[in-house]
Design an enzyme around this catalytic site. Structure first.
Site, PDB file in Angstrom:
ATOM      1  N   ARG A 178       1.641   9.227  -2.303  1.00 40.84           N
ATOM      2  CA  ARG A 178       1.048   8.147  -3.110  1.00 40.84           C
ATOM      3  C   ARG A 178       0.282   8.668  -4.328  1.00 40.84           C
ATOM      4  NH1 ARG A 178       4.323   6.858  -0.741  1.00 40.84           N
ATOM      5  NH2 ARG A 178       4.474   5.458   1.028  1.00 40.84           N
ATOM      6  N   SER A 228      -0.539  -1.854   1.619  1.00 39.90           N
ATOM      7  CA  SER A 228      -1.418  -1.078   2.512  1.00 39.90           C
ATOM      8  C   SER A 228      -2.740  -0.828   1.808  1.00 39.90           C
ATOM      9  CB  SER A 228      -0.795   0.276   2.846  1.00 39.90           C
ATOM     10  OG  SER A 228       0.430   0.078   3.497  1.00 39.90           O
ATOM     11  N   GLU A 298      -5.975   3.240  -0.648  1.00 35.91           N
ATOM     12  CA  GLU A 298      -4.756   3.423  -1.448  1.00 35.91           C
ATOM     13  C   GLU A 298      -4.845   2.498  -2.665  1.00 35.91           C
ATOM     14  OE1 GLU A 298      -0.969   3.472   0.607  1.00 35.91           O
ATOM     15  OE2 GLU A 298      -0.017   2.442  -1.077  1.00 35.91           O
TER      16      GLU A 298
END
Ligand SMILES: Cc1cc2nc3c(=O)[nH]c(=O)nc-3n(C[C@H](O)[C@H](O)[C@H](O)COP(=O)(O)OP(=O)(O)OC[C@H]3O[C@@H](n4cnc5c(N)ncnc54)[C@H](O)[C@@H]3O)c2cc1C
Length: 305
Positions: A178, A228, A298
């Protein structure tokens, strides 16, 4: 930001008037449906205009933020002081030559995945249900079901702070979980070239269908969210930790730990950025206290809270 006449004039010479929005609610541009007003919201439809605007903003030290489709963001309730730039037009194009696919960073990731599948090219099946832009996917090294952008990217064309073009290969992009080099640099991703593999169209579409069925089954797609909320901690799943800590359904205002998938915080009505922030902190605190694992967000925070 007070009315900035010089900036407005500069913009009007480069993008159509209707692409320049003043005091634009960011809740209209984020998948969370949260976020206060941006002083200016500008849809930039050509590469030349983008290069000029980046150079100008950097020269006059005007804060700017390049928005993709706002699907990984929490924008503060007080909005953004400066200019939000969203790419469109020329930078939405997708072209395919053999097994190479080149697309502008404003293209939607599902559209890019579908264009590849239509040509019998495999490698982007994982991306079909990720609701962002190609630019956002590159910055975040978006991934799912064992796939990630890192596996297919050959070259990323970016503009630096002076609006100058640079080409970054896969290694230079420093893709990791990510993340990529673009997360910390003032570079704007403009165009991406990917190398895909020829495969049976039926099998590609079957894999895409399978992944989207899994998403519909497991994810709370009926509510606004930013996907998420937390990164996957080494050796764990964030959603499982949150569930094990007994936080399923925990609420602050209209922000809620999803009942369906604890890895998602959802907006069940009129949640504010403050509600979401408070809930995230509460979840982090309780998971750390009860299970000893630190959850890292995130979701990216933008603007004033
Ligand atoms: C229902 C749902 C499911 C999701 N599932 C997944 C999943 O399976 N896997 C996954 O990885 N993510 C998932 N996400 C999160 C999100 O979709 C991805 O992170 C996506 O890649 C973000 O793209 P975006 O265009 O929306 O970027 P934004 O959220 O708009 O921006 C993200 C970051 O990228 C930067 N950025 C965007 N475009 C550019 C550009 N052209 N140049 C420079 N910087 C840029 C922004 O400045 C920001 O820092 C999900 C989100 C939702 C709402």
């Amino acid at each position: 930001m007070r009315e900035n006449t010089a900036l407005l004039e500069f913009l009007r010479e480069r993008v159509p008037e209707e692409n320049i929005l003043k005091r634009e609610p960011m809740s209209l541009h984020t998948s969370f449906r949260i976020g206060g007003e941006a002083d200016l919201f500008v849809r930039v439809d050509t590469k030349k205009a983008l290069s000029d605007i980046l150079r100008y903003c950097n020269r006059v030290e005007m804060p700017y933020f390049v928005l993709g489709r706002g699907t990984n963001l929490l924008v503060g309730d007080k909005g953004y002081r400066g200019v939000i730039l969203q790419l469109c037009g020329e930078m939405e194009q997708i072209r395919i030559d053999g097994d190479m696919l080149t697309a502008g960073c404003a293209a939607s990731l599902p559209a890019v995945a579908k264009a590849a599948a239509d040509q019998g090219l495999s490698g982007l099946e994982f991306a079909a249900g990720i609701p962002g832009s190609l630019g956002g996917a590159i910055v975040m090294n978006a991934g799912a079901y064992g796939g990630e952008m890192k596996q297919v990217v050959k070259n990323v064309c970016v503009y630096d702070a002076d609006g100058e073009e640079m080409n970054l290969d896969n290694d230079t992009m420093e893709f990791s979980y990510r993340s990529s080099i673009l997360k910390d640099r003032p570079f704007t991703a403009v165009e991406v070239t990917m190398k895909l593999s020829p495969d049976s169209k039926d099998e590609i579409f079957a894999r895409m269908d399978e992944y989207s069925r899994a998403r519909r089954e497991k994810q709370p797609l009926e509510y606004p969210s930013a996907g998420s909320t937390f990164k996957r901690p080494e050796g764990h799943f964030a959603g499982k930790l949150i569930m094990d800590a007994g936080l399923r359904g925990l609420r602050v205002g209209d922000a809620q730990v999803s009942e369906k998938h604890c890895g998602f915080i959802v907006n069940i009505g009129q949640a504010t950025a403050e509600d979401v922030s408070e809930l995230m902190e509460e979840v982090q605190m309780r998971v750390k206290k009860q299970l000893g694992v630190r959850l890292e967000p995130e979701v990216i925070r933008v603007g004033e809270f």
